[in-house]
Write an enzyme that holds these catalytic residues in place. Structure first.
Site, short mmCIF file in Angstrom:
data_model
loop_
_atom_site.label_atom_id
_atom_site.label_comp_id
_atom_site.label_asym_id
_atom_site.label_seq_id
_atom_site.Cartn_x
_atom_site.Cartn_y
_atom_site.Cartn_z
N SER A 22 48.17 -9.01 2.91
CA SER A 22 48.83 -10.01 2.06
C SER A 22 47.86 -10.85 1.22
O SER A 22 48.20 -11.18 0.08
CB SER A 22 49.70 -10.93 2.92
OG SER A 22 50.78 -10.20 3.44
N LYS A 71 57.34 -14.77 14.37
CA LYS A 71 58.52 -14.89 13.51
C LYS A 71 59.71 -15.55 14.21
O LYS A 71 60.44 -16.30 13.59
CB LYS A 71 58.93 -13.51 12.99
CG LYS A 71 57.97 -12.95 11.96
CD LYS A 71 58.49 -11.65 11.40
CE LYS A 71 57.47 -11.03 10.46
NZ LYS A 71 57.98 -9.84 9.80
N ASP A 107 62.23 -10.53 4.69
CA ASP A 107 61.99 -9.13 5.10
C ASP A 107 63.15 -8.21 4.72
O ASP A 107 62.93 -7.12 4.18
CB ASP A 107 61.78 -9.04 6.61
CG ASP A 107 60.39 -9.50 7.03
OD1 ASP A 107 59.46 -9.42 6.21
OD2 ASP A 107 60.24 -9.94 8.18
N GLY A 131 65.18 2.24 16.11
CA GLY A 131 64.43 1.06 16.56
C GLY A 131 65.36 -0.13 16.64
O GLY A 131 66.35 -0.20 15.91
N GLY A 134 62.40 -6.60 16.03
CA GLY A 134 62.58 -7.66 15.03
C GLY A 134 62.79 -7.10 13.63
O GLY A 134 63.64 -7.61 12.88
N ALA A 135 62.05 -6.05 13.27
CA ALA A 135 62.17 -5.50 11.92
C ALA A 135 63.56 -4.89 11.74
O ALA A 135 64.19 -5.06 10.69
CB ALA A 135 61.09 -4.45 11.69
N TYR A 221 53.00 0.97 6.81
CA TYR A 221 52.46 0.72 5.46
C TYR A 221 51.77 1.89 4.79
O TYR A 221 50.86 1.69 4.00
CB TYR A 221 51.43 -0.41 5.53
CG TYR A 221 51.97 -1.76 5.89
CD1 TYR A 221 53.32 -2.06 5.82
CD2 TYR A 221 51.11 -2.76 6.32
CE1 TYR A 221 53.80 -3.31 6.17
CE2 TYR A 221 51.58 -4.01 6.67
CZ TYR A 221 52.93 -4.27 6.59
OH TYR A 221 53.38 -5.51 6.93
P1 ATR Z 1 59.07 -4.97 15.25
O1 ATR Z 1 59.08 -6.46 15.17
O2 ATR Z 1 58.07 -4.33 14.30
O3 ATR Z 1 60.42 -4.37 15.11
P2 ATR Z 1 59.15 -4.65 18.11
O4 ATR Z 1 60.10 -5.79 18.17
O5 ATR Z 1 58.03 -4.61 19.09
O6 ATR Z 1 58.46 -4.59 16.68
O7 ATR Z 1 59.98 -3.28 18.17
C1 ATR Z 1 59.36 -2.06 18.20
C2 ATR Z 1 60.42 -0.95 18.20
O8 ATR Z 1 59.72 0.30 18.26
C3 ATR Z 1 61.35 -0.98 19.39
O9 ATR Z 1 62.63 -0.53 18.99
C4 ATR Z 1 60.71 0.02 20.36
O10 ATR Z 1 61.59 0.64 21.26
P3 ATR Z 1 61.91 -0.03 22.69
O11 ATR Z 1 62.93 -1.10 22.43
O12 ATR Z 1 62.43 1.08 23.52
O13 ATR Z 1 60.60 -0.59 23.20
C5 ATR Z 1 60.22 1.05 19.38
N1 ATR Z 1 59.14 1.85 19.94
C6 ATR Z 1 57.87 1.48 20.19
N2 ATR Z 1 57.15 2.50 20.70
C7 ATR Z 1 58.00 3.57 20.78
C8 ATR Z 1 57.87 4.91 21.23
N3 ATR Z 1 56.71 5.37 21.72
N4 ATR Z 1 58.95 5.71 21.17
C9 ATR Z 1 60.11 5.26 20.67
N5 ATR Z 1 60.32 3.99 20.23
C10 ATR Z 1 59.26 3.15 20.29
#
Ligand code: ATR
Length: 274
Positions: A22, A71, A107, A131, A134-135, A221
């Site tokens: 950023s 956040k 976002d 997923g 948060g995103a 990214y």
């Molecule tokens: P962000 O704020 O970027 O969304 P986060 O809140 O940590 O980050 O969420 C990460 C997401 O990636 C979650 O949906 C997570 O799945 P879980 O809820 O089961 O943890 C997903 N994720 C992370 N590593 C993963 C993996 N190896 N396989 C599948 N999903 C994954």
């Protein structure tokens, strides 16, 4: 532009912040517009967030961005929050107006603009978000208002259920899916997991199931293996850099009241990731 006694200070609170892109984007925009502003990354430990937010007032910072892990945690320390930030329960941008701190979340809007820029139409689309972090929440909030249907898939099923039930309160078109065996019903597929960050990560879905009319987005990214394979299948793709650009552009607008110089910001970002 040299720092002067009048320079307005903005920045980023995160932990860690070493890898942030950023500052390149925002400082290039300030210089291009001849604005006496600067953007500085601040490494803020999670247990120091409250005092860091108080410091926005004490140091008369013009505003900050927030990134992982702040956040959601920042919400209670703000004076006000806009509708999106309140609905999502997370802020990525704070403005400081005479000591009144207002939280915003750019976002979701950034994501929507980034994919519309590719000619992808959100209105009436059938979307899948993989997923439930948060995103996904920020994007889901935006998508659920324009999509015809929105499905959520997540490794941890309960989190997908929780997100879908939250989004259903905004619009009744959201549901969870238990597996990714049938992708043909979606116009837009979004990877909002961290899969793709590491070289040896598995793909988040079976790319053999992708069809050329589909749009595939990744919040990471850079052009991930998922996006490369999706392009080979004839899909349109958007990476997370475009979303980073647009969420930053909307933050710039909030701090300065000026139209963001999008192409300058895009060039600055591309020059450091290429
Ligand atoms: P962000 O704020 O970027 O969304 P986060 O809140 O940590 O980050 O969420 C990460 C997401 O990636 C979650 O949906 C997570 O799945 P879980 O809820 O089961 O943890 C997903 N994720 C992370 N590593 C993963 C993996 N190896 N396989 C599948 N999903 C994954």
């Amino acid at each position: 532009m040299p720092i002067t006694g009048k320079t307005k200070i903005t920045g980023l609170f995160g932990w860690p912040v070493e890898h942030t892109l950023s500052p390149y984007m925002q400082n290039s925009a300030f210089v291009h517009c001849g604005l006496d502003y600067c953007y500085i990354p601040f490494p803020v430990r999670p247990n120091r967030l409250e005092s860091a937010i108080e410091a926005i007032r004490s140091l008369s910072l013009s505003g900050v961005n927030l990134t992982i892990p702040h956040k959601e945690a920042a919400m209670p320390f703000l004076d006000e929050a806009d509708e999106e930030a309140l609905a999502i329960g997370a802020v990525n941008t704070i403005t400081n107006t005479n000591g009144i701190l207002n939280g915003h979340n750019t976002d979701g809007r950034g994501f929507a603009t980034a994919i519309q820029e590719q000619g992808i139409i959100l209105e009436g689309c059938r979307a899948l978000i993989i997923g439930a972090g948060g995103a996904s929440r920020a994007i889901g909030y935006y998508l659920s208002r324009s999509a015809k249907s929105l499905h959520i898939y997540n490794r941890t099923y309960e989190k997908a259920v929780a997100l879908a039930s939250f989004l259903s309160r905004i619009s009744g078109n959201t549901d969870v899916v238990q597996d990714l065996s049938s992708l043909s019903e979606y116009d837009i597929i979004i990877n909002a997991t961290s899969l793709g960050l590491k070289e040896d990560d598995p793909l988040p879905l079976d790319v053999n199931l992708l069809l050329p009319f589909q749009a595939v987005c990744d919040l990471i990214y850079r052009k991930t293996p998922l996006l490369m394979k999706a392009e080979q299948k004839g899909c349109r793709t958007t990476d997370g850099l475009a979303m980073l650009l647009w969420q930053g552009a909307y933050a710039f607008e909030l701090w300065t009241g000026m139209h963001p110089p999008i192409e300058v910001m895009r060039t600055a970002l591309l020059s450091i990731v290429k």
